[in-house]
Design an enzyme around this catalytic site. Structure first.
Site, PDB file in Angstrom:
ATOM      1  N   HIS A 170      43.804  42.672  43.813  1.00  0.00           N
ATOM      2  CA  HIS A 170      45.117  43.258  43.549  1.00  0.00           C
ATOM      3  C   HIS A 170      45.878  43.451  44.855  1.00  0.00           C
ATOM      4  O   HIS A 170      46.302  44.570  45.179  1.00  0.00           O
ATOM      5  CB  HIS A 170      44.972  44.584  42.806  1.00  0.00           C
ATOM      6  CG  HIS A 170      44.291  44.448  41.469  1.00  0.00           C
ATOM      7  ND1 HIS A 170      42.935  44.230  41.338  1.00  0.00           N
ATOM      8  CD2 HIS A 170      44.793  44.512  40.206  1.00  0.00           C
ATOM      9  CE1 HIS A 170      42.619  44.161  40.052  1.00  0.00           C
ATOM     10  NE2 HIS A 170      43.729  44.322  39.347  1.00  0.00           N
ATOM     11  N   GLU A 185      46.097  39.033  33.094  1.00  0.00           N
ATOM     12  CA  GLU A 185      44.739  39.068  33.654  1.00  0.00           C
ATOM     13  C   GLU A 185      43.727  38.437  32.684  1.00  0.00           C
ATOM     14  O   GLU A 185      42.662  37.977  33.092  1.00  0.00           O
ATOM     15  CB  GLU A 185      44.294  40.506  33.952  1.00  0.00           C
ATOM     16  CG  GLU A 185      44.988  41.121  35.158  1.00  0.00           C
ATOM     17  CD  GLU A 185      44.513  42.546  35.471  1.00  0.00           C
ATOM     18  OE1 GLU A 185      44.738  42.985  36.597  1.00  0.00           O
ATOM     19  OE2 GLU A 185      43.938  43.228  34.594  1.00  0.00           O
ATOM     20  N   HIS A 212      39.195  46.460  33.811  1.00  0.00           N
ATOM     21  CA  HIS A 212      38.720  46.946  35.112  1.00  0.00           C
ATOM     22  C   HIS A 212      39.623  48.053  35.682  1.00  0.00           C
ATOM     23  O   HIS A 212      39.852  48.105  36.894  1.00  0.00           O
ATOM     24  CB  HIS A 212      38.585  45.766  36.099  1.00  0.00           C
ATOM     25  CG  HIS A 212      39.875  45.056  36.394  1.00  0.00           C
ATOM     26  ND1 HIS A 212      39.941  43.716  36.706  1.00  0.00           N
ATOM     27  CD2 HIS A 212      41.160  45.501  36.452  1.00  0.00           C
ATOM     28  CE1 HIS A 212      41.192  43.382  36.933  1.00  0.00           C
ATOM     29  NE2 HIS A 212      41.952  44.444  36.781  1.00  0.00           N
ATOM     30  N   HIS A 259      48.323  45.652  29.124  1.00  0.00           N
ATOM     31  CA  HIS A 259      48.788  46.752  29.966  1.00  0.00           C
ATOM     32  C   HIS A 259      49.953  46.308  30.825  1.00  0.00           C
ATOM     33  O   HIS A 259      50.075  45.146  31.177  1.00  0.00           O
ATOM     34  CB  HIS A 259      47.679  47.383  30.822  1.00  0.00           C
ATOM     35  CG  HIS A 259      47.046  46.520  31.878  1.00  0.00           C
ATOM     36  ND1 HIS A 259      46.456  45.309  31.615  1.00  0.00           N
ATOM     37  CD2 HIS A 259      46.880  46.716  33.213  1.00  0.00           C
ATOM     38  CE1 HIS A 259      45.938  44.808  32.722  1.00  0.00           C
ATOM     39  NE2 HIS A 259      46.198  45.636  33.724  1.00  0.00           N
TER      40      HIS A 259
HETATM   41  C1  DHB Z   1      45.630  49.808  35.729  1.00  0.00           C
HETATM   42  C2  DHB Z   1      44.907  48.746  35.198  1.00  0.00           C
HETATM   43  C3  DHB Z   1      44.600  47.631  35.982  1.00  0.00           C
HETATM   44  O1  DHB Z   1      43.940  46.518  35.511  1.00  0.00           O
HETATM   45  C4  DHB Z   1      44.966  47.609  37.307  1.00  0.00           C
HETATM   46  O2  DHB Z   1      44.579  46.556  38.058  1.00  0.00           O
HETATM   47  C5  DHB Z   1      45.701  48.683  37.865  1.00  0.00           C
HETATM   48  C6  DHB Z   1      46.019  49.772  37.062  1.00  0.00           C
HETATM   49  C7  DHB Z   1      45.953  51.017  34.928  1.00  0.00           C
HETATM   50  O3  DHB Z   1      45.784  51.012  33.697  1.00  0.00           O
HETATM   51  O4  DHB Z   1      46.346  52.037  35.491  1.00  0.00           O
HETATM   52 FE    FE Z   2      43.966  44.740  37.251  1.00  0.00          FE
END
Ligand code: DHB
Ligand code: FE
Length: 281
Positions: free
Chosen positions: A59, A240, A12, A193
């Site tokens: 978030h 997540e 997302h 990530h």
């Molecule tokens: C990114 C990915 C995420 O799931 C998020 O909540 C905030 C940033 C990113 O890859 O920049």
């Molecule tokens: Fe996220």
């Protein structure tokens, strides 16, 4: 009887929302990723659902350090779009499914899942970006939504075991609803990530692919993966992915893999996407 007809999993990434909203989906950077969702957009048109239960995380956009429910469920008529710092995304309001949601809240709580019940909620990119990926840019979203926020941003976070069990309880609850509804369950977030700290930018595609294989074939093994492993192998935000376990639990023992897509990177994230359907046997 209401029925769970499919499970969708997708990352997302907030920058994806920006790319959609600013007409950049065909730019060289973004096109390969959006191309991977063309199948899904057509599949969503060909297989319309009445309600999508969207498991996502806030978030610290609507919730924050002050209040962070572990598992929550929205029972409102509609949900406004959160301002995450640049104004709310210019997407349609998210229409709720209060009757099914109220039934789910009661059923889950009776089943010992102590959900926080939300009569008001604004939804952030965790929920709206998956909708943009699956539905594009309609004037009105084609599906009603039951938002199911999960805390994956502040310690302590729920266990994988609890997430898989919640998914199974959602399946039981949906099947007890007296109404002829086609229901999907979406698990959002991930894959690997890390957006802050010394390892910012970390991506681990082999680990992500193994996670997808296990999610499909042996979710009961995946449920015991410790949060620390997600953090070490998939970065601090990789956790997540426990939300995908809720989606998987709702599909029953065996699933059909309708579609799978991976793309690296989008912003800081390894993008992963699955469409699964329950295998009736
Ligand atoms: C990114 C990915 C995420 O799931 C998020 O909540 C905030 C940033 C990113 O890859 O920049
Ligand atoms: Fe996220």
């Amino acid at each position: 009887m209401a029925k769970i007809v499919a499970g969708i999993a997708t990352s997302h990434v907030p920058a994806v929302g920006h790319a959609v909203d600013s007409g950049k989906t065909q730019d060289a950077y973004w096109k390969p990723m959006f191309d991977g969702y063309e199948f899904s957009k057509q599949w969503a048109k060909d297989n319309p659902a009445d309600v999508a239960i969207i498991v996502y995380n806030d978030h610290a956009s609507y919730f924050g350090m002050e209040i962070m429910p572990t598992f929550a469920i929205g029972i409102a008529d509609s949900y406004a779009i959160c301002d995450e710092g640049y104004g709310p995304r210019p997407v349609p309001v998210v229409e709720g499914a209060p009757e099914l949601a109220t039934h789910l809240a009661a059923s889950l709580i009776t089943d010992d899942f102590d959900m926080t019940v939300l009569n008001v909620l604004e939804v952030d990119h965790g929920l709206t970006v998956p909708m943009s990926l699956m539905y594009g840019t309609p004037d009105k979203w084609p599906t009603k939504v039951i938002p199911l926020p999960v805390n994956v941003v502040m310690n302590p976070q729920p266990s994988g075991e609890r997430c898989l069990a919640l998914g199974k309880a959602i399946r039981r609850a949906v099947e007890q609803f007296d109404g002829d509804l086609k229901v999907e369950v979406w698990g959002t977030g991930g894959m690997s990530h890390q957006i802050q700290g010394a390892r910012a930018g970390l991506i681990n595609l082999p680990w992500d692919i193994q996670f997808m294989d296990d999610l499909i074939n042996q979710p009961e093994v995946l449920q015991y993966k410790p949060h620390l492993e997600y953090m070490i192998e998939a970065g601090s935000e990789g956790v997540e992915l426990i939300m995908w376990l809720i989606m998987r639990g709702a599909l029953g023992d065996k699933v059909n893999e309708v579609y799978r897509f991976n793309h690296v990177p989008a912003s800081n994230t390894s993008v992963g996407h699955l469409i699964l359907t329950p295998k009736e046997d």
